[in-house]
Design an enzyme around this catalytic site. Structure first.
Site, PDB file in Angstrom:
ATOM      1  N   ARG A  46       0.854  -1.194   0.000  1.00 31.77           N
ATOM      2  CA  ARG A  46       0.000   0.000   0.000  1.00 31.77           C
ATOM      3  C   ARG A  46       0.890   1.243   0.000  1.00 31.77           C
ATOM      4  O   ARG A  46       0.659   2.207  -0.703  1.00 31.77           O
ATOM      5  CB  ARG A  46      -0.960  -0.001   1.200  1.00 31.77           C
ATOM      6  CG  ARG A  46      -1.677   1.331   1.355  1.00 31.77           C
ATOM      7  CD  ARG A  46      -2.959   1.297   2.196  1.00 31.77           C
ATOM      8  NE  ARG A  46      -2.934   0.385   3.325  1.00 31.77           N
ATOM      9  CZ  ARG A  46      -2.230   0.586   4.448  1.00 31.77           C
ATOM     10  NH1 ARG A  46      -1.508   1.673   4.611  1.00 31.77           N
ATOM     11  NH2 ARG A  46      -2.255  -0.318   5.409  1.00 31.77           N
ATOM     12  N   TYR A  98     -16.630  16.712 -15.046  1.00 29.73           N
ATOM     13  CA  TYR A  98     -17.013  15.304 -15.182  1.00 29.73           C
ATOM     14  C   TYR A  98     -18.116  14.942 -14.161  1.00 29.73           C
ATOM     15  O   TYR A  98     -18.019  15.326 -12.988  1.00 29.73           O
ATOM     16  CB  TYR A  98     -15.769  14.433 -14.979  1.00 29.73           C
ATOM     17  CG  TYR A  98     -16.052  12.956 -14.982  1.00 29.73           C
ATOM     18  CD1 TYR A  98     -16.367  12.303 -16.160  1.00 29.73           C
ATOM     19  CD2 TYR A  98     -16.019  12.222 -13.803  1.00 29.73           C
ATOM     20  CE1 TYR A  98     -16.644  10.946 -16.165  1.00 29.73           C
ATOM     21  CE2 TYR A  98     -16.285  10.867 -13.799  1.00 29.73           C
ATOM     22  CZ  TYR A  98     -16.604  10.231 -14.982  1.00 29.73           C
ATOM     23  OH  TYR A  98     -16.878   8.904 -14.972  1.00 29.73           O
ATOM     24  N   ASP A 170      -7.781  18.655 -14.168  1.00 30.48           N
ATOM     25  CA  ASP A 170      -8.108  17.323 -14.683  1.00 30.48           C
ATOM     26  C   ASP A 170      -7.716  17.330 -16.164  1.00 30.48           C
ATOM     27  O   ASP A 170      -8.381  17.948 -16.988  1.00 30.48           O
ATOM     28  CB  ASP A 170      -9.603  17.042 -14.493  1.00 30.48           C
ATOM     29  CG  ASP A 170     -10.013  15.642 -14.944  1.00 30.48           C
ATOM     30  OD1 ASP A 170      -9.319  15.072 -15.817  1.00 30.48           O
ATOM     31  OD2 ASP A 170     -11.029  15.120 -14.438  1.00 30.48           O
ATOM     32  N   LYS A 195      -8.757   6.313 -19.544  1.00 33.47           N
ATOM     33  CA  LYS A 195      -9.060   6.847 -20.864  1.00 33.47           C
ATOM     34  C   LYS A 195      -7.809   6.755 -21.753  1.00 33.47           C
ATOM     35  O   LYS A 195      -7.329   5.668 -21.994  1.00 33.47           O
ATOM     36  CB  LYS A 195      -9.598   8.268 -20.722  1.00 33.47           C
ATOM     37  CG  LYS A 195     -10.644   8.419 -19.593  1.00 33.47           C
ATOM     38  CD  LYS A 195     -11.931   7.674 -19.834  1.00 33.47           C
ATOM     39  CE  LYS A 195     -12.837   7.585 -18.608  1.00 33.47           C
ATOM     40  NZ  LYS A 195     -13.196   8.853 -17.967  1.00 33.47           N
TER      41      LYS A 195
END
Ligand SMILES: *Cc1c(COP(=O)(O)O)cnc(C)c1O
Length: 377
Positions: A46, A98, A170, A195
């Site tokens: 992690r 978004y 973004d 994407k």
């Protein structure tokens, strides 16, 4: 290193021990320590994993940043960045941000009293007028989804600096191949790597890059504390995607320009949205701050019935949400990605029922044009 070279040789490449040219997938949770409290750079996955780390190095290189961080999705990346703020803070966001970011701000983080204002960030005056004493950040998307609205990043950086705000961008639609927000004055750049960066519709992931040691420490602390990390297999897939990001973006750009010219000349199409079009709002700013216009294009066919007919008839455009892949995708924002936004608000934003959004892939442009031509007939 120039851009395409960076995509192949940036970050950490291969494996020194064996000479393997590809970074190995370290499918591991924990690491043997030499002595109590004396580890060899990794203690628990992690906190850090060599495969994830190699991806984090290459994305930091591509965005010209201090440090990169990989998360389990774009939303995990955005949520983790929002964890920088405290109860009582306020964030200004692009109004047609978004849908997932909109939902998170309005239905999740509001419960922690992190407040927000959505503002038309293509208008710097409106942005400045919306700043409150407790505003801590500007969260900008450019170009936006699905109308490809453009915000001037340098103007936003000047406003952020003047009012001591963090500028978060973004950069999912533009990708670091075309647009480098940190070079334009942003503090944090983030991606839905699902994407273009992944590029093959086979992985869900998010990436964050910061411009300072201090932010790097803070984001690493949050990444390790919140734990919304990316697994090693998916990190490896993204590195594989990044190697061809330049090639894909060039091919997508060339295809998109041809499709846009076709749509512009078609009598059934009432409006085309594409930042590369001279008449597109913000075209000049887009050309200044980005080296390309990308592969997203939206166009209006007048009614939801006409839009549905087109969708039914196309063969090479897959009806699906998401974007940025090698295969071309088609969607009707009003019925799909933006269905959760009330109709009135959609109309206000210009997301009409007849609006079709395309994400152009790398197929032969002649096939894509012929396909749209027969569907529009
Ligand atoms: C898809 C997307 C997101 C969310 O990313 P996920 O990987 O789906 O969580 C955020 N911003 C933009 C612009 C997107 O297109």
């Amino acid at each position: 290193m120039r851009r395409k070279t960076k995509m192949v040789h940036g970050g950490i490449t291969g494996d020194k021990q064996t000479g393997a040219v590809s970074v190995p997938i370290y499918q591991v949770s924990t690491y043997e320590q030499n002595n109590v409290g004396q580890h060899r750079g990794y203690e628990y996955s992690r906190t850090g994993n060599p495969t994830r780390n190699a991806l984090e190095e290459v994305i930091a290189d591509l965005e010209n940043g201090q440090a990169g961080f990989a998360f389990g999705s774009g939303m995990a990346a955005i949520t983790s960045v929002m964890m920088l703020f405290n109860t009582g803070d306020h964030v200004l966001l692009t109004d047609d941000v978004y849908g997932g970011s909109y939902r998170m701000m309005t239905n999740v983080l509001n419960r922690f009293d992190l407040s927000h204002t959505f503002v038309d960030t293509s208008n710097p005056k409106k942005v400045e007028d919306s700043i409150k004493p407790n505003t801590k950040a500007l969260f900008i998307e450019t170009p936006t989804n699905p109308l490809l609205k453009i915000t001037d990043l340098q103007k936003m950086a000047a406003i952020a600096k003047k009012h001591d705000l963090l500028l978060i961008v973004d950069n999912t639609f533009a990708t670091p191949y075309w647009q480098l927000p940190l070079d334009l004055g942003a503090d944090i750049v983030l991606h839905s790597a699902t994407k273009y960066i992944g590029g093959h519709s086979d992985v869900v992931a998010g990436l964050v890059v910061v411009n300072s040691e201090k932010l790097a420490e803070q984001i690493h602390f949050i990444q390790n504390s919140v734990g919304a990390i990316l697994g090693p297999q998916d990190a490896w897939l993204l590195m594989r995607g990044i190697k061809t990001l330049g090639l894909r973006m060039e091919a997508i750009e060339a295809n998109t320009r041809k499709l846009v010219a076709f749509l512009e000349s078609h009598p059934q199409v009432t409006k085309v949205y594409y930042p590369g079009l001279k008449k597109h709002q913000g075209h000049e700013i887009a050309m200044q701050q980005a080296k390309g216009s990308g592969g997203m294009v939206s166009f209006d066919v007048g009614s939801s019935k006409a839009a549905e007919t087109v969708i039914e008839k196309v063969n090479y455009f897959t009806l699906a949400e998401s974007l940025g892949a090698v295969e071309s995708l088609i969607s009707v924002p009003a019925k799909m990605t933006h269905a959760s936004i009330p109709r009135e608000r959609r109309q206000e934003l210009g997301i009409t029922d007849g609006l079709i959004r395309l994400s152009i892939g790398i197929e032969d442009s002649e096939d894509l044009i012929e396909d749209l031509e027969q569907a529009l007939e």
